[in-house]
Design an enzyme around this catalytic site. Structure first.
Site, PDB file in Angstrom:
ATOM      1  CB  SER A 127      38.800  16.985 -77.139  1.00 28.63           C
ATOM      2  OG  SER A 127      40.111  17.127 -77.668  1.00 28.63           O
ATOM      3  CG  HIS A 186      34.415  16.158 -76.233  1.00 29.11           C
ATOM      4  ND1 HIS A 186      34.772  17.150 -75.343  1.00 29.11           N
ATOM      5  CD2 HIS A 186      35.449  15.275 -76.226  1.00 29.11           C
ATOM      6  CE1 HIS A 186      35.946  16.876 -74.825  1.00 29.11           C
ATOM      7  NE2 HIS A 186      36.382  15.748 -75.338  1.00 29.11           N
ATOM      8  CD  GLU A 211      32.469  19.801 -73.610  1.00 27.72           C
ATOM      9  OE1 GLU A 211      32.511  20.909 -73.070  1.00 27.72           O
ATOM     10  OE2 GLU A 211      33.412  19.348 -74.265  1.00 27.72           O
ATOM     11  CG  ASN A 221      39.266  19.766 -73.019  1.00 29.85           C
ATOM     12  OD1 ASN A 221      39.380  19.297 -71.896  1.00 29.85           O
ATOM     13  ND2 ASN A 221      39.195  18.992 -74.095  1.00 29.85           N
TER      14      ASN A 221
END
Length: 699
Positions: A416, A437, A449, A487
């Site tokens: 991540s 991801h 992702e 993130n």
């Protein structure tokens, strides 16, 4: 045959006139289609030899809706209401012949025909709610008169498509005809209507099914309560409900006035503009400028997954659901058995809810094989590493895979945040390495992702994008940077949320504001749900952070009945006096000046830095488009669709100039030396040039 225009023809089969539309790809109700319908029906009505009229479409579908590219433009040609009046007032039977999908304006056209026939595979619906709208061509007034109020409420507030079988049972379709013989079946139906002198059924004149709900407001109140959680924040579902109430309580023409008024409010409002943006963004995201459509794909017939934990098991389910066999690797048989047991339990829970049969559970479990040996991945076409976030461990795994897995396979990591370029150095084939991801729970969340490393090949990118669609995900291509796109933006929000509670806001204040904005959960409620002790170690804790102090008091989140909040036996949260005192003491010791903080400041501090960071991501080429960033946050983090995603919201609701002004203000006041509020150069350029971020990016 008479060509009405280049999308419409008029023919006759004996005494049955046939109006045929052919406007690829989905026969949308463009100006040209409306013109063809109007003239086609005008001529068919005037033809004395034609005793009935069939409306049918070429291609893969009936009319699949409005042409939303025309929204906001000056109207051309006959309006849809004019076309509908021509059809509904025809002095001879009109039969809609439906295949594919009759959606939105397409179904509204079918509803003004006197009869509707469909093939078994056809679907019908009014999905305008998904664009922040309501049906604006009589759908809200006619559908409840056909199906009854409760089914109309459910269909229109969810946008769900009804099958042909359901349509027949509810009265929406009059007959189901054999697949592949739609025209013959529709003509035969029309001929029978003429022979037996059937009435010209005008749905607008029907009253029996809406009369059942008249004088019963409790029907609507009960329905509102049943969908309140799902529709929170959205205007369109409530407006749809109000239109159906009008269909029940008012004459048809008065109900149409209510529909028109509420439609205008929605179509000119920001929620619908946001949802239309998301509609196009979801389709745009698959287009990769430097990866041609004709790029050859790697055939993914089997998949290997390293790790049978929460992520590994959830990822495996996606492939099993798509019929792709998976081999899952774990270090020990016990952990492997536990992981597969969780997957089985998830499938069995779905079966208990009626989503599929127990036979289907066994079928999907049969596609999952377990092993404790990496050697069993040798022949896989795709291997996904889904172990804990440690660079050394991941590089060790990829080094082993390089020696085991066949050439031509894709080697993917579910990291991540870690540097995938560095992971790729552990192999002799960095072109085969990519980030996939998945978001937790991986078998539920729609976002994937797809992280492109410096040397990832175009074939691997194209295959990953195509595969995301096959397993039911929306794949967004991003570049390697800390936290990637999702993130990285989240880190901006979390930093400010944590600072705000030291400056005077309480966790429940921050959570309330962000929940009120439309996010599914605030950051502190989310931390309690995930567990504050994730990555925390009792033996090494130094009591340096608020999280340390909370965990040391055994306030580790919902699972211990206390975290940032106190929880009762049903895990219902309430503000904690203990936490409030702890925060104030912690802030005082670190010389934070506590003050009253407004809801507006909380919103701005948490969200504006995300917009600024998104602009930096675009500058660095780590995302292709502003809309790609929006899709990441809508699909992966629950950003409300009616706010369009952080980048759309920043541009169209707040205004880039206001975001920039705040970033400059905070940057000037920041004494940390970290530069966290430094405005993006792209943001400054967009404001200076008075253009969108995307236009500023493109030149």
């Amino acid at each position: 045959m008479t060509a009405i225009n280049d999308v419409t023809t008029l023919t006759r089969d004996g005494d049955i006139a046939i109006v045929t539309l052919n406007s690829p790809p989905v026969n949308a109700l463009s100006a040209k289609v409306r013109e063809g319908l109007f003239e086609g029906f005008k001529q068919a009505i005037a033809d004395d030899q034609a005793k009935a009229i069939v409306l049918i479409c070429e291609g893969r579908t009936f009319i699949a809706g409005a042409d939303i590219t025309e929204f906001g433009q000056a109207p051309k040609g006959p309006g849809l209401h004019e076309v509908q009046q021509m059809i509904e007032d025809a002095p001879k039977p009109v039969v809609a012949a439906i295949h594919g999908t009759a959606l939105g304006g397409g179904l509204e056209v079918a509803l003004v025909c006197h009869y509707r026939v469909a093939v078994p595979s056809a679907k019908m619906g009014l999905p305008e709610v998904n664009l922040g709208l309501l049906p604006g061509a009589g759908g809200t007034q006619r559908l409840p008169r056909v199906t009854g109020v409760e089914k109309a409420l459910e269909m229109m507030t969810s946008g769900r498509h009804a099958s042909a079988k359901e349509a027949k049972e509810s009265g929406l379709a009059d007959e189901i005809v054999e697949e592949g013989k739609l025209l013959d079946g529709a003509v035969a139906f029309a001929r029978k209507a003429v022979a037996e002198n059937w009435p010209l059924v005008k749905i607008r004149e029907r009253d029996d099914k809406v009369a059942e709900a008249r004088g019963k407001p409790e029907v609507f109140e009960a329905f509102r309560k049943s969908v309140a959680r799902k529709t929170r924040g959205f205007l369109a579902p409530e407006y749809n409900i109000q239109c159906i109430e009008a269909a029940v309580n008012l004459p048809f023409d008065e109900g149409m006035k209510v529909e028109a008024k509420l439609f205008r409010e929605l179509v000119t409002g920001s929620q619908s503009a946001a949802q239309r943006h998301v509609f196009f963004a979801e389709r745009q995201v698959a287009k990769i400028p430097d990866v041609p459509k004709e790029t050859p794909l790697i055939d993914i017939k089997s998949v290997g997954i390293i790790g049978a934990g929460t992520m590994g098991g959830g990822i495996a389910m996606n492939f099993a659901n798509a019929g792709i066999p998976v081999t899952i690797i774990e270090q020990s048989q016990d952990r492997l058995d536990a992981g597969l047991g969780v997957v089985r339990k998830n499938y069995e829970n779905s079966a208990k809810k009626g989503r599929f049969s127990m036979d289907e559970v066994e079928k999907r479990m049969g596609l999952l094989q377990g092993s404790t040996s990496l050697e069993d991945l040798a022949d896989k076409d795709l291997v996904i590493e889904a172990i804990f976030e440690n660079m050394d461990v991941k590089k060790d795994v990829f080094g082993k895979l390089d020696k085991i897995v066949k050439q031509g396979a894709i080697l993917a990591t579910n990291t991540s945040a870690l540097d995938i370029d560095e992971i790729a150095t552990a192999t002799s084939r960095p072109e085969a390495v990519i980030g996939l991801h998945f978001f937790s729970p991986a078998n539920v969340m729609k976002l994937l992702e797809i992280v492109r490393a410096d040397k990832t090949s175009k074939e691997v990118i194209a295959t990953s994008m195509a595969l995301s669609k096959k397993i039911g995900k929306i794949g967004v291509l991003v570049g390697v940077c800390p936290g990637f796109v999702g993130n990285r933006l989240l880190a901006q929000r979390q930093r400010e949320a944590n600072k705000l509670i030291l400056e005077g806001a309480m966790p429940w204040d921050v959570d309330r504001v962000l929940f009120g904005f439309g996010l599914p959960m605030g950051p502190f409620a989310m931390s309690d749900l995930a567990g504050l002790d994730l990555g925390w170690n009792k033996e090494t804790s130094k009591g340096e952070t608020l999280r340390d102090l909370l965990c040391e008091r055994d306030r580790r989140g919902q699972k211990t009945g206390a975290g940032f909040y106190d929880y009762d036996e049903n895990r219902t949260p309430s503000p904690s006096k203990e936490v409030e005192e702890l925060i104030r003491q912690y802030a005082e010791e670190r010389q934070f000046q506590q003050r009253d903080i407004s809801d507006q400041e909380i919103l701005e501090r948490c969200l504006y830095p995300m917009v600024n960071e998104g602009a930096k991501i675009l500058e660095e080429g780590k995302a292709i488009r502003t809309s790609d960033i929006d899709i990441v946050w809508i699909m992966g983090y629950g950003w409300p669709r009616y706010e369009g995603g952080p980048m759309w919201w920043g541009e169209n609701v707040v205004g880039l100039d206001k975001v920039l002004a705040k970033m400059k203000e905070w940057d000037a006041a920041d004494t940390s030396g970290t530069g966290v509020f430094k405005p993006s150069a792209l943001l400054e350029k967009a404001v200076a040039d008075k253009v969108s971020l995307q236009k500023a990016l493109e030149g």
